[in-house]
Write a protein that holds these residues in place. Sequence first.
Motif, PDB file in Angstrom:
ATOM      1  N   LYS A  35       0.861  -1.300   0.145  1.00 44.48           N
ATOM      2  CA  LYS A  35       0.106   0.102   0.125  1.00 44.48           C
ATOM      3  C   LYS A  35       0.809   1.368   0.196  1.00 44.48           C
ATOM      4  CE  LYS A  35      -2.100  -1.084   3.676  1.00 44.48           C
ATOM      5  NZ  LYS A  35      -2.935  -1.215   4.890  1.00 44.48           N
ATOM      6  N   TYR A  36       2.318   1.157   0.361  1.00 37.88           N
ATOM      7  CA  TYR A  36       2.914   2.328   0.720  1.00 37.88           C
ATOM      8  C   TYR A  36       4.193   2.338  -0.559  1.00 37.88           C
ATOM      9  CZ  TYR A  36       0.478   2.355   5.040  1.00 37.88           C
ATOM     10  OH  TYR A  36      -0.700   2.251   5.858  1.00 37.88           O
ATOM     11  N   ILE A  37       3.876   1.566  -1.432  1.00 37.75           N
ATOM     12  CA  ILE A  37       4.973   1.648  -2.632  1.00 37.75           C
ATOM     13  C   ILE A  37       4.353   2.488  -3.662  1.00 37.75           C
ATOM     14  CG2 ILE A  37       6.141   0.377  -4.268  1.00 37.75           C
ATOM     15  CD1 ILE A  37       6.045  -2.149  -2.459  1.00 37.75           C
ATOM     16  N   LEU A  38       4.945   3.442  -3.856  1.00 35.65           N
ATOM     17  CA  LEU A  38       4.356   4.646  -5.005  1.00 35.65           C
ATOM     18  C   LEU A  38       5.393   5.005  -5.925  1.00 35.65           C
ATOM     19  CD1 LEU A  38       2.597   6.955  -2.477  1.00 35.65           C
ATOM     20  CD2 LEU A  38       1.620   5.249  -3.566  1.00 35.65           C
ATOM     21  N   ASP A  39       4.896   5.460  -7.050  1.00 43.15           N
ATOM     22  CA  ASP A  39       5.734   6.011  -8.026  1.00 43.15           C
ATOM     23  C   ASP A  39       6.520   7.237  -7.550  1.00 43.15           C
ATOM     24  OD1 ASP A  39       5.260   4.140  -9.856  1.00 43.15           O
ATOM     25  OD2 ASP A  39       3.566   5.107 -10.557  1.00 43.15           O
ATOM     26  N   LEU A  40       7.728   7.668  -8.220  1.00 42.33           N
ATOM     27  CA  LEU A  40       8.467   8.749  -7.902  1.00 42.33           C
ATOM     28  C   LEU A  40       7.785  10.155  -7.497  1.00 42.33           C
ATOM     29  CD1 LEU A  40      11.333   9.839  -7.158  1.00 42.33           C
ATOM     30  CD2 LEU A  40      11.355  10.447  -9.455  1.00 42.33           C
ATOM     31  N   ASN A  41       6.657  10.370  -8.625  1.00 39.41           N
ATOM     32  CA  ASN A  41       5.868  11.615  -8.592  1.00 39.41           C
ATOM     33  C   ASN A  41       4.977  11.677  -7.495  1.00 39.41           C
ATOM     34  OD1 ASN A  41       7.614  12.857 -10.502  1.00 39.41           O
ATOM     35  ND2 ASN A  41       6.175  11.939 -12.396  1.00 39.41           N
ATOM     36  N   ASP A  42       4.497  10.414  -7.132  1.00 38.71           N
ATOM     37  CA  ASP A  42       3.295  10.155  -6.073  1.00 38.71           C
ATOM     38  C   ASP A  42       3.804  10.359  -4.487  1.00 38.71           C
ATOM     39  OD1 ASP A  42       1.576  10.220  -8.238  1.00 38.71           O
ATOM     40  OD2 ASP A  42       1.766   7.849  -8.481  1.00 38.71           O
TER      41      ASP A  42
END
Length: 211
Positions: free
Chosen positions: A41-48
Amino acid sequence: MFNKRINKWVKSFMTYMAVFIITLIILIVSIIFKVRSYGDKYILDLNDLPKNNDAIIVLGAGVRSDGTPSDILADRLETSIEAYNSGLGSTFILSGDHGREDYNEVGAMKKYILKNDIDEKIIFMDHAGFSTYDTMYRAKEIFKVDKAIIVTNEYHLPRALYIARKLGIDAYGIKSDKRQYQLMDSYKKRELLAQIKDFVYVNILKPEPKF
């Protein structure tokens, strides 16, 4: 009569063993699912990713015999530099294995970072990053990190985030995978055991690191 009792005992024992094994398998699968689903749930793309974190935590990996980072470690470092340049954190915590004089992951990591015109004063080194649990424990208790971006490979991130958040760090993660890596299948297999171990650590045993 005696043989009947033996047979009955053997059947009962086998039944209990079957129930025990099935229960153990269900428990193991449940733990692995919980760690992965929680961390994902806490793995995001750089811009997010949220900005202005206390630190960008880079988890160590192998170093070559000439002292340079392996491909997997170099990509973690490159990703951390991208995160820093995007304003995601004000400092680096480089955590790796420096358990021998002739093997120094954090030294190689620091040299790599410094080649990118980054101020040495914002680079902090955790020389005893022998496990992900130890790294996150010291990030919270020694380095006093409350908010962090964790940089490592996709297979490793859910566990790192699970540990960090259970220890009180508001952590998000970014995947560092930029290519195919040797031995990745063996890394993923070991990760299953590590997920079970660290689930027990953060929820039951809660040990302090040796260093």
